[in-house]
Design a protein around this motif. Structure first.
Motif, PDB file in Angstrom:
ATOM      1  N   GLY A  71       0.815  -1.218   0.000  1.00 41.25           N
ATOM      2  CA  GLY A  71       0.000   0.000   0.000  1.00 41.25           C
ATOM      3  C   GLY A  71       0.841   1.258   0.000  1.00 41.25           C
ATOM      4  O   GLY A  71       0.559   2.214  -0.726  1.00 41.25           O
ATOM      5  N   LEU A  72       1.903   1.264   0.807  1.00 43.74           N
ATOM      6  CA  LEU A  72       2.792   2.426   0.847  1.00 43.74           C
ATOM      7  C   LEU A  72       3.719   2.465  -0.367  1.00 43.74           C
ATOM      8  O   LEU A  72       4.075   3.532  -0.847  1.00 43.74           O
ATOM      9  CB  LEU A  72       3.604   2.418   2.144  1.00 43.74           C
ATOM     10  CG  LEU A  72       2.788   2.596   3.425  1.00 43.74           C
ATOM     11  CD1 LEU A  72       3.659   2.391   4.655  1.00 43.74           C
ATOM     12  CD2 LEU A  72       2.093   3.933   3.457  1.00 43.74           C
ATOM     13  N   ALA A  73       4.095   1.295  -0.865  1.00 43.46           N
ATOM     14  CA  ALA A  73       4.962   1.243  -2.052  1.00 43.46           C
ATOM     15  C   ALA A  73       4.210   1.648  -3.313  1.00 43.46           C
ATOM     16  O   ALA A  73       4.814   2.089  -4.281  1.00 43.46           O
ATOM     17  CB  ALA A  73       5.532  -0.165  -2.215  1.00 43.46           C
ATOM     18  N   ASN A  74       2.892   1.501  -3.278  1.00 45.14           N
ATOM     19  CA  ASN A  74       2.055   1.824  -4.443  1.00 45.14           C
ATOM     20  C   ASN A  74       0.983   2.832  -4.070  1.00 45.14           C
ATOM     21  O   ASN A  74      -0.169   2.720  -4.493  1.00 45.14           O
ATOM     22  CB  ASN A  74       1.415   0.542  -4.997  1.00 45.14           C
ATOM     23  CG  ASN A  74       2.449  -0.421  -5.502  1.00 45.14           C
ATOM     24  OD1 ASN A  74       3.020  -0.221  -6.561  1.00 45.14           O
ATOM     25  ND2 ASN A  74       2.723  -1.460  -4.725  1.00 45.14           N
ATOM     26  N   GLY A  75       1.369   3.823  -3.287  1.00 37.49           N
ATOM     27  CA  GLY A  75       0.427   4.835  -2.833  1.00 37.49           C
ATOM     28  C   GLY A  75      -0.139   5.685  -3.948  1.00 37.49           C
ATOM     29  O   GLY A  75      -1.116   6.393  -3.753  1.00 37.49           O
ATOM     30  N   ASP A  76       0.447   5.596  -5.134  1.00 38.05           N
ATOM     31  CA  ASP A  76      -0.111   6.288  -6.290  1.00 38.05           C
ATOM     32  C   ASP A  76      -1.277   5.497  -6.889  1.00 38.05           C
ATOM     33  O   ASP A  76      -2.113   6.061  -7.592  1.00 38.05           O
ATOM     34  CB  ASP A  76       0.964   6.554  -7.341  1.00 38.05           C
ATOM     35  CG  ASP A  76       1.771   5.325  -7.703  1.00 38.05           C
ATOM     36  OD1 ASP A  76       1.703   4.301  -6.977  1.00 38.05           O
ATOM     37  OD2 ASP A  76       2.489   5.372  -8.719  1.00 38.05           O
ATOM     38  N   LEU A  77      -1.384   4.195  -6.590  1.00 37.06           N
ATOM     39  CA  LEU A  77      -2.518   3.370  -7.009  1.00 37.06           C
ATOM     40  C   LEU A  77      -3.521   3.238  -5.871  1.00 37.06           C
ATOM     41  O   LEU A  77      -4.706   3.491  -6.042  1.00 37.06           O
ATOM     42  CB  LEU A  77      -2.052   1.971  -7.437  1.00 37.06           C
ATOM     43  CG  LEU A  77      -3.172   0.945  -7.684  1.00 37.06           C
ATOM     44  CD1 LEU A  77      -4.057   1.361  -8.859  1.00 37.06           C
ATOM     45  CD2 LEU A  77      -2.585  -0.441  -7.911  1.00 37.06           C
ATOM     46  N   PHE A  78      -3.029   2.835  -4.704  1.00 35.29           N
ATOM     47  CA  PHE A  78      -3.886   2.649  -3.536  1.00 35.29           C
ATOM     48  C   PHE A  78      -3.973   3.962  -2.766  1.00 35.29           C
ATOM     49  O   PHE A  78      -3.044   4.326  -2.055  1.00 35.29           O
ATOM     50  CB  PHE A  78      -3.335   1.557  -2.621  1.00 35.29           C
ATOM     51  CG  PHE A  78      -3.224   0.207  -3.275  1.00 35.29           C
ATOM     52  CD1 PHE A  78      -4.365  -0.487  -3.648  1.00 35.29           C
ATOM     53  CD2 PHE A  78      -1.993  -0.367  -3.510  1.00 35.29           C
ATOM     54  CE1 PHE A  78      -4.272  -1.741  -4.241  1.00 35.29           C
ATOM     55  CE2 PHE A  78      -1.884  -1.617  -4.099  1.00 35.29           C
ATOM     56  CZ  PHE A  78      -3.034  -2.310  -4.464  1.00 35.29           C
ATOM     57  N   GLY A  79      -5.080   4.650  -2.891  1.00 32.22           N
ATOM     58  CA  GLY A  79      -5.246   5.918  -2.183  1.00 32.22           C
ATOM     59  C   GLY A  79      -5.613   5.742  -0.724  1.00 32.22           C
ATOM     60  O   GLY A  79      -5.571   6.692   0.052  1.00 32.22           O
TER      61      GLY A  79
END
Length: 162
Positions: A71-79
């Protein structure tokens, strides 16, 4: 319980399952489980209309730790990231600024709150993340009222525009 809440808030829920007894990121780094999570949104996009502003990741216990890592590594996908009783945050490069909700029982004997959430919630806040922290008087569980508060926190009561 999860399906009832998802129906009430008109939310599609995708529930990937780890390839082993727990998530690989908990044991020895990201591996086949992260591949499952990477593919899962594509399946969801094919099955239901997905508003890209309403994508989140969540989990309980080891799954909560695993939700925090990707979630933090892909915070641009997972808001939005929801972690119910996490044990740690897997290290990975972070991208984006997702909103985070962490809940934890104050009498949790499995992942004691003093060694987990009470340590990394302030660290996340100090690095600029918007963190909502819900403590509750119970052990290693997700009480119904906490699950409902998480759904309300998402703010996804209204159907997507369009």
């Amino acid at each position: 319980m999860l399906q009832t809440i998802a129906d009430q808030y008109r939310t599609a829920v995708l529930v990937p399952v780890s390839r082993g007894s727990t998530w690989d990121g908990v044991r020895d780094g990201f591996g086949p489980d992260i591949d499952v999570i990477d593919r899962a949104p594509h399946r969801a996009f094919d099955a239901v209309a997905v508003d890209p502003e309403r994508i989140g990741i969540a989990g309980f216990s080891d799954g909560a730790s695993y939700a925090l890592g990707p979630g933090l590594a892909n915070g641009d996908l997972f808001g939005h990231v929801i972690a119910f009783s996490p044990g740690f945050i897997p290290s990975a490069a972070r991208r984006g600024q997702p909103r985070i909700l962490i809940s934890h029982g104050v009498t949790d004997p499995v992942l004691p709150i003093d060694r987990t959430s009470r340590r990394f919630v302030p660290a996340l806040q100090q690095t600029g993340y918007d963190v909502t922290y819900l403590k509750f008087d119970d052990a290693h569980t997700v009480p119904l009222d906490i699950a409902r508060k998480a759904a309300e926190w998402l703010g996804w009561n209204d159907p997507p525009a369009g």
